[in-house]
Design a protein around this motif. Structure first.
Motif, PDB file in Angstrom:
ATOM      1  N   ILE A   1      -5.194  -4.899  -2.454  1.00  9.44           N
ATOM      2  CA  ILE A   1      -5.316  -3.870  -2.373  1.00  9.44           C
ATOM      3  C   ILE A   1      -5.466  -3.169  -3.979  1.00  9.44           C
TER       4      ILE A   1
ATOM      5  N   ALA B   1       0.840  -0.900  -0.706  1.00 10.58           N
ATOM      6  CA  ALA B   1       0.070  -0.367  -0.022  1.00 10.58           C
ATOM      7  C   ALA B   1       0.785   1.137  -0.081  1.00 10.58           C
TER       8      ALA B   1
ATOM      9  N   ASN C   1      -5.694   1.581  -4.244  1.00 10.11           N
ATOM     10  CA  ASN C   1      -5.481   1.876  -2.676  1.00 10.11           C
ATOM     11  C   ASN C   1      -6.141   1.758  -2.306  1.00 10.11           C
TER      12      ASN C   1
END
Length: 118
Positions: free
Chosen positions: A62, A3, A65
């Motif tokens: 993910i 991330a 984001n």
């Protein structure tokens, strides 16, 4: 996939394992939860995880984001599963977003078992 959070000073990289630990700890704090579960894909046996390996019960995706969190849990017999799941979703969403400043787009709950008091 890591991330990434960008600000005016640079980039912050957060390992998925760290986010999974936050989600796992937040989950185990909720009422009605016995613990996180891990399923052996080979023989289909569900195992109650100890606190040091609770991230194995969390699957993290993910996408742009935004976080998608899958939680595999074991609940206490006699609790309302819907109410427990709703509590987990709101608690985990709040704690993960607060800690990481990333948006949680969805949380999926998988009840892998029910523990009867010994």
């Amino acid at each position: 996939m890591m991330a990434n959070i960008e600000n005016q000073l640079g980039t912050i990289n957060i390992e998925p394992e760290a986010i999974a630990k936050i989600a796992g700890l937040a989950t185990t704090e909720c009422y009605g939860i016995v613990g996180m579960a891990s399923k052996n894909m080979k023989d289909g046996i569900v195992k109650l995880l100890k606190i040091e390996s609770l991230t194995k019960g969390v699957k993290l995706h993910i996408d742009n984001n935004k976080l998608i969190i899958d939680l595999h849990i074991i609940v206490k017999y006699g609790t309302n599963i819907k109410a427990v799941a709703e509590t987990i979703i709101s608690t985990v969403k709040y704690k993960v977003e607060e800690a990481t400043s990333m948006q949680v787009s969805s949380i999926n709950i998988f009840v892998e078992g029910i523990k009867i008091n010994d």
